[in-house]
Design a protein around this motif. Structure first.
Motif, mmCIF file in Angstrom:
data_model
loop_
_atom_site.group_PDB
_atom_site.id
_atom_site.type_symbol
_atom_site.label_atom_id
_atom_site.label_comp_id
_atom_site.label_asym_id
_atom_site.label_seq_id
_atom_site.Cartn_x
_atom_site.Cartn_y
_atom_site.Cartn_z
ATOM 1 N N SER A 44 0.850 -1.183 0.000
ATOM 2 C CA SER A 44 0.000 0.000 0.000
ATOM 3 C C SER A 44 0.890 1.238 0.000
ATOM 4 O O SER A 44 2.112 1.132 0.093
ATOM 5 C CB SER A 44 -0.950 -0.008 1.205
ATOM 6 O OG SER A 44 -0.236 -0.153 2.407
ATOM 7 N N THR A 103 -4.473 2.776 -0.618
ATOM 8 C CA THR A 103 -3.954 4.134 -0.743
ATOM 9 C C THR A 103 -4.510 5.031 0.353
ATOM 10 O O THR A 103 -5.717 5.052 0.612
ATOM 11 C CB THR A 103 -4.319 4.737 -2.113
ATOM 12 O OG1 THR A 103 -3.895 3.849 -3.145
ATOM 13 C CG2 THR A 103 -3.630 6.080 -2.312
ATOM 14 N N TYR A 104 -3.589 5.816 0.973
ATOM 15 C CA TYR A 104 -3.947 6.724 2.054
ATOM 16 C C TYR A 104 -3.246 8.062 1.821
ATOM 17 O O TYR A 104 -2.240 8.141 1.125
ATOM 18 C CB TYR A 104 -3.554 6.127 3.416
ATOM 19 C CG TYR A 104 -4.243 4.804 3.652
ATOM 20 C CD1 TYR A 104 -5.479 4.742 4.288
ATOM 21 C CD2 TYR A 104 -3.678 3.611 3.177
ATOM 22 C CE1 TYR A 104 -6.139 3.535 4.463
ATOM 23 C CE2 TYR A 104 -4.327 2.396 3.348
ATOM 24 C CZ TYR A 104 -5.555 2.365 3.992
ATOM 25 O OH TYR A 104 -6.211 1.169 4.149
ATOM 26 N N ALA A 271 -8.510 8.171 3.707
ATOM 27 C CA ALA A 271 -8.644 7.206 2.610
ATOM 28 C C ALA A 271 -9.767 7.665 1.694
ATOM 29 O O ALA A 271 -10.536 8.572 2.031
ATOM 30 C CB ALA A 271 -8.956 5.809 3.161
ATOM 31 N N THR A 275 -13.555 2.916 0.731
ATOM 32 C CA THR A 275 -12.547 1.998 1.264
ATOM 33 C C THR A 275 -13.211 1.079 2.290
ATOM 34 O O THR A 275 -13.983 1.545 3.125
ATOM 35 C CB THR A 275 -11.406 2.785 1.926
ATOM 36 O OG1 THR A 275 -10.761 3.590 0.933
ATOM 37 C CG2 THR A 275 -10.387 1.857 2.557
ATOM 38 N N VAL A 280 -9.939 0.434 7.039
ATOM 39 C CA VAL A 280 -9.805 1.674 7.806
ATOM 40 C C VAL A 280 -9.555 1.359 9.273
ATOM 41 O O VAL A 280 -8.679 1.949 9.917
ATOM 42 C CB VAL A 280 -11.070 2.553 7.647
ATOM 43 C CG1 VAL A 280 -11.026 3.738 8.607
ATOM 44 C CG2 VAL A 280 -11.204 3.031 6.205
#
Length: 338
Positions: A44, A103-104, A271, A275, A280
Motif C-alpha cells: 500500500s 492508498t492513504y 482514505a 474503502t 480503515v
C-alpha cells in the motif's frame, strides 16, 4: 492443478481459515494465513502532498515503517510524494486511487478543512469523497518580531500597532496558509487590523523578519525557534493554551490575554470514500499503536509534534469543529486562492 494454485493467496487464506473455524481448530493452526486474510493489501502507499525532507514527509516515513509490520509480516508501505498546489495534487491522487484499502493520504488540515474555504473549486469534498482514518499529531504556531522591535510582549506589540498603524503588518509563508489565518484571528481577537504580507515559503519570510523589513510574522513554533534562540527574532507568544516545553520562556496566547486566538495545526490520515471499513479500522489500530510507542513519541517531540491518536469518528468531529471555527475568519477576510 490443485485447488490452491487456482485460488489467490487471500482467497485461499480465507477458505482455509473458514474451514479451520468450522472444524473447531485453534487460531494458531495457520498463523501465516492471518496475514493473507488482512483487509489491507500487502503493498500500500501513503500519499504526501509536499516534497521529500519536510516535516510531513519525515512523519510519513516514520509511520510507514511502524504501521506496515502490524498489518502483516510481508506488508510494505510506500511513501509517494506528490508535491504541489499546497497539497492539492496529492488530494486529487487519492480521489483517483482505487478504494480498495491500498492508498492513504497524510495531510495537514489544508485538505480536510481549509480547502473548502479558500479554493473556489477544490475539485473534491472531504465529507463526500474521503473517509477519516486517524489523527496523528498537533503542531503549534507562534508570533515573532525582529530582535530590534521595541515590543517585549504581545501586549506591547498590540499597543505599538495602535500607535503605528501604517507599519503594522505580519508575514506568513503563504497566502491561504494556517499562519495567514492565525494572524487574522489574532487581529480579530485584539481588535486591531494586521495587514498580511504573504511569502512563497519560510526562507524569504525569515530573511525579511530578521532584517526588520517586517514588523512581525506568524509561522510554526519549530520554524521560528532556532532564530529565537539565536537572538535574531523574539517570539512574543505561542498560539497555545499553556506554555510549550520548547518555549518555556514564552507566554501562551491565553496567558497573554487572547484566548480566542488559541489553536493548532494537525496532521491526519485519510482514505478514499468506499474503502472497506475493515481496512480503515486495521490501519487506525496500527496507527494508534505506533503513536503509543515511547521511541516514536520521543522522535516526534524532536520534530515539535504532539501525538494525539483518535478514532476515525473523533477525527471527523475535529474536522467539523475546525471547519466551523475557521469559516467566519476566512469569509471575513475575503480571501480566495483562485
Amino acid at each position: 492443478m490443485t485447488p490452491r494454485t487456482l485460488m489467490s493467496r487471500r482467497a485461499w487464506g480465507q477458505h482455509v481459515l473458514a474451514g479451520a473455524a468450522a472444524a473447531g481448530l485453534p487460531g494458531w493452526a495457520a498463523p501465516a494465513l492471518a496475514a493473507a486474510a488482512s483487509p489491507v493489501p500487502e503493498v500500500s502507499r501513503i500519499l504526501v502532498g509536499f516534497g521529500a525532507g519536510g516535516a510531513i514527509d519525515v512523519l510519513a516515513r516514520l509511520l510507514a515503517d511502524r504501521i506496515a509490520p502490524q498489518l502483516g509480516p510481508s506488508h510494505r508501505i510506500v511513501v509517494d510524494n506528490r508535491a504541489g498546489a499546497n497539497g492539492q495534487i496529492a488530494a486529487h491522487a487519492l480521489l483517483s486511487a482505487p478504494a480498495d484499502g491500498s492508498t492513504y493520504l497524510i495531510t495537514p488540515l489544508i485538505t480536510p478543512v481549509l480547502s473548502q474555504l479558500v479554493f473556489q473549486k477544490p475539485g473534491y469534498d472531504p465529507a463526500v469523497d474521503f473517509v477519516p482514518v486517524g489523527l496523528i499529531a498537533h503542531f503549534q504556531f507562534a508570533l515573532a518580531v525582529p530582535a530590534s522591535h521595541p515590543a517585549r510582549s504581545l501586549g506591547e506589540f498590540i499597543g505599538w500597532r495602535k500607535a503605528h498603524p501604517a507599519q503594522a503588518n505580519f508575514g506568513s509563508p503563504a497566502a491561504g496558509s494556517l499562519p495567514h489565518f492565525f494572524g487574522l484571528l489574532l487581529g480579530r481577537a485584539a481588535g486591531v487590523d494586521l495587514v498580511h504580507v504573504p511569502y512563497k515559503g519560510a526562507p524569504g519570510l525569515f530573511t525579511d523578519l530578521v532584517g526588520g523589513r517586517l514588523s512581525s510574522a506568524v509561522e510554526t513554533t519549530s520554524g521560528l525557534l532556532p532564530l529565537h534562540r539565536e537572538g535574531k527574532v523574539r517570539i512574543l507568544a505561542t498560539f497555545t493554551e499553556r506554555r510549550t516545553p520548547e518555549t518555556p520562556d514564552v507566554p501562551s496566547i491565553v496567558e497573554a490575554g487572547y484566548p480566542q486566538a488559541k489553536g493548532s495545526g494537525w496532521f491526519s490520515l485519510w482514505a478514499r470514500k468506499g474503502t472497506p471499513p475493515a481496512a480503515v479500522e486495521a490501519v487506525n489500530r496500527a496507527l494508534n499503536s505506533a503513536l503509543a510507542d515511547p521511541a516514536l513519541r520521543t522522535r516526534l517531540a524532536e520534530l515539535a509534534l504532539e501525538p494525539d491518536p483518535r478514532s476515525p469518528q473523533q477525527l471527523e468531529q475535529l474536522r467539523l469543529a475546525d471547519l466551523a471555527r475557521w469559516r467566519p475568519v476566512i469569509e471575513a477576510s475575503g480571501f480566495k486562492a483562485d
